[in-house]
Design an enzyme around this catalytic site. Sequence first.
Site, PDB file in Angstrom:
ATOM      1  CG  ASP A   1      15.629   2.681   5.770  1.00 33.59           C
ATOM      2  OD1 ASP A   1      14.435   2.774   6.123  1.00 33.59           O
ATOM      3  OD2 ASP A   1      16.020   3.015   4.619  1.00 33.59           O
TER       4      ASP A   1
ATOM      5  CG  ASN B   1       5.687  -1.278  -1.504  1.00 34.48           C
ATOM      6  OD1 ASN B   1       6.698  -0.656  -1.809  1.00 34.48           O
ATOM      7  ND2 ASN B   1       4.675  -0.721  -0.882  1.00 34.48           N
TER       8      ASN B   1
ATOM      9  CB  VAL C   1       3.600  -2.879   8.423  1.00 32.82           C
ATOM     10  CG1 VAL C   1       2.792  -1.592   8.551  1.00 32.82           C
ATOM     11  CG2 VAL C   1       3.746  -3.527   9.802  1.00 32.82           C
TER      12      VAL C   1
ATOM     13  CG  ASN D   1      -0.736  -0.843   2.816  1.00 43.17           C
ATOM     14  OD1 ASN D   1      -1.421  -1.816   3.100  1.00 43.17           O
ATOM     15  ND2 ASN D   1      -0.717   0.265   3.536  1.00 43.17           N
TER      16      ASN D   1
ATOM     17  NE  ARG E   1      -4.336   0.439   2.280  1.00 46.31           N
ATOM     18  CZ  ARG E   1      -5.502   0.969   2.607  1.00 46.31           C
ATOM     19  NH1 ARG E   1      -6.547   0.806   1.816  1.00 46.31           N
ATOM     20  NH2 ARG E   1      -5.646   1.661   3.716  1.00 46.31           N
TER      21      ARG E   1
ATOM     22  CG  HIS F   1      -5.102  -2.644   5.327  1.00 47.64           C
ATOM     23  ND1 HIS F   1      -5.856  -1.965   6.249  1.00 47.64           N
ATOM     24  CD2 HIS F   1      -3.991  -1.896   5.132  1.00 47.64           C
ATOM     25  CE1 HIS F   1      -5.229  -0.848   6.581  1.00 47.64           C
ATOM     26  NE2 HIS F   1      -4.097  -0.782   5.919  1.00 47.64           N
TER      27      HIS F   1
ATOM     28  N   GLY G   1       7.976   2.599  10.606  1.00 49.55           N
ATOM     29  CA  GLY G   1       8.977   1.840  11.355  1.00 49.55           C
ATOM     30  C   GLY G   1       9.389   2.581  12.620  1.00 49.55           C
TER      31      GLY G   1
HETATM   32  N1  APR Z   1      15.326  -2.638   2.940  1.00 50.38           N
HETATM   33  C1  APR Z   1      15.181  -1.843   4.025  1.00 50.38           C
HETATM   34  N2  APR Z   1      14.499  -0.680   3.992  1.00 50.38           N
HETATM   35  C2  APR Z   1      13.972  -0.308   2.831  1.00 50.38           C
HETATM   36  C3  APR Z   1      14.069  -1.099   1.658  1.00 50.38           C
HETATM   37  C4  APR Z   1      14.783  -2.311   1.754  1.00 50.38           C
HETATM   38  N3  APR Z   1      14.939  -3.114   0.697  1.00 50.38           N
HETATM   39  N4  APR Z   1      13.416  -0.450   0.654  1.00 50.38           N
HETATM   40  C5  APR Z   1      12.911   0.673   1.174  1.00 50.38           C
HETATM   41  N5  APR Z   1      13.246   0.774   2.470  1.00 50.38           N
HETATM   42  C6  APR Z   1      12.935   1.846   3.433  1.00 50.38           C
HETATM   43  C7  APR Z   1      13.002   3.237   2.832  1.00 50.38           C
HETATM   44  O1  APR Z   1      14.334   3.709   2.709  1.00 50.38           O
HETATM   45  C8  APR Z   1      12.186   4.036   3.857  1.00 50.38           C
HETATM   46  O2  APR Z   1      13.013   4.625   4.848  1.00 50.38           O
HETATM   47  O3  APR Z   1      11.608   1.720   3.877  1.00 50.38           O
HETATM   48  C9  APR Z   1      11.265   2.986   4.490  1.00 50.38           C
HETATM   49  C10 APR Z   1       9.802   3.252   4.264  1.00 50.38           C
HETATM   50  O4  APR Z   1       9.498   4.384   5.010  1.00 50.38           O
HETATM   51  P1  APR Z   1       8.567   5.563   4.512  1.00 50.38           P
HETATM   52  O5  APR Z   1       8.894   5.894   3.095  1.00 50.38           O
HETATM   53  O6  APR Z   1       8.618   6.644   5.541  1.00 50.38           O
HETATM   54  O7  APR Z   1       7.115   4.892   4.488  1.00 50.38           O
HETATM   55  P2  APR Z   1       6.127   4.671   5.716  1.00 50.38           P
HETATM   56  O8  APR Z   1       5.203   5.819   5.839  1.00 50.38           O
HETATM   57  O9  APR Z   1       6.939   4.261   6.894  1.00 50.38           O
HETATM   58  O10 APR Z   1       5.262   3.425   5.204  1.00 50.38           O
HETATM   59  C11 APR Z   1       5.852   2.165   5.062  1.00 50.38           C
HETATM   60  O11 APR Z   1       3.890   0.941   5.664  1.00 50.38           O
HETATM   61  O12 APR Z   1       1.687   1.541   6.117  1.00 50.38           O
HETATM   62  C12 APR Z   1       2.587   1.070   5.141  1.00 50.38           C
HETATM   63  O13 APR Z   1       1.655   1.939   3.098  1.00 50.38           O
HETATM   64  C13 APR Z   1       2.732   2.029   3.982  1.00 50.38           C
HETATM   65  O14 APR Z   1       3.816   0.428   2.573  1.00 50.38           O
HETATM   66  C14 APR Z   1       4.024   1.558   3.393  1.00 50.38           C
HETATM   67  C15 APR Z   1       4.816   1.146   4.624  1.00 50.38           C
END
Ligand code: APR
Length: 323
Positions: A32, A102, A125, A127, A95, A182, A13
């Site tokens: 978030d 997810n 986005v 997975n 995945r 993907h 993000g």
């Molecule tokens: N509402 C808002 N944010 C949320 C929620 C929700 N219900 N649930 C989780 N999150 C937030 C988490 O707090 C976290 O900050 O989503 C964020 C996900 O970020 P990361 O854990 O850093 O994951 P990231 O590497 O960004 O990947 C996100 O993209 O490419 C895909 O496979 C990857 O599914 C994954 C996604």
Amino acid sequence: MSKVSVIGAGYVGEAAVKHLAQREVADVFVFDIVEDMPKGKALDLMESAPIVGYDRRITGVSVNKDGDGSEYAALEGSEVVIVTSGMPRKPGMSRDDLLKINAGIVGGIVENLNKYAPDAKLIVVTNPLDVMCMVAYLKLGWPRERVMGMAGVLDSARMAWFIAEELNCSVQDVRAMVLGGHGDTMVPLPRYTTVSGVPVTDLIAKDRLEAINERTAKGGGEIVNLFRNASALGSAYHAPGIASAIMAESIVRDQRRLLPTACYLEGEYGVSGMYQGVPAFLGKNGVEKIVELGLDESEKALFNRSVEHVEKAVKEMRELLGI
Ligand code: APR
């Protein structure tokens, strides 16, 4: 000014937000569930604005995960919403392992989209991508043009980089094409990949191209493995974040770029009722037109294998969630 919202202020993000603001595509709202963290990321990025020199505003919104979701009212007026929230893939995790966790997260978020941004275009986005697109599509009930997924821009960028590396040439001239889901069954298409219009099949030997195809299909896993000793890192994030921002940009600016996109198919490529990565023109209405490529027998076989893989995962998801 245009507005784009990014849900999930994690690694992916953040990369998307940064790109959208730096390229002056739109003002960006980033959401978030971690208290205050999105506000911190927004402030940090705004403090970089005077250095980089961009004028777009970034606003962080913390959502109370046990609350009623009313913080999502800040989605109002978004032209495009990018959903990155979810768990990233960890070493050894496929995945599909991520599916259960997810699907719950994405399913919850789309309810708020229907409430606060019912006219937006959605780019998923999270997975496993093709399945999460389906969760969003089924729960939203929006026209298919407005619900798409980011996969092919990333996968084809990976392929393009491997080709540029192999030829020791500029990435700027490489145009790669990857179809399908993907995952490991994605279909890199050397026949539709060129370096300044010259088919890559004329430039790189068959066995080397096969190795590049293989590396492309496993590109996500390669990075997960390289990150294994860094406990804070999960999966790739720069390229995925920027790839989703580029799709949003094509929509917001009505550029009509032809980008490999996870689209809901209704008969194209002989597939109906599911998401697959296919080339599509992205403009102000979202997916403006899907382009059907002529595939030879071996390409068709690989594409069908990918379809079967996604079909199985979607079936599991539908049984699991009862949708
Ligand atoms: N509402 C808002 N944010 C949320 C929620 C929700 N219900 N649930 C989780 N999150 C937030 C988490 O707090 C976290 O900050 O989503 C964020 C996900 O970020 P990361 O854990 O850093 O994951 P990231 O590497 O960004 O990947 C996100 O993209 O490419 C895909 O496979 C990857 O599914 C994954 C996604």
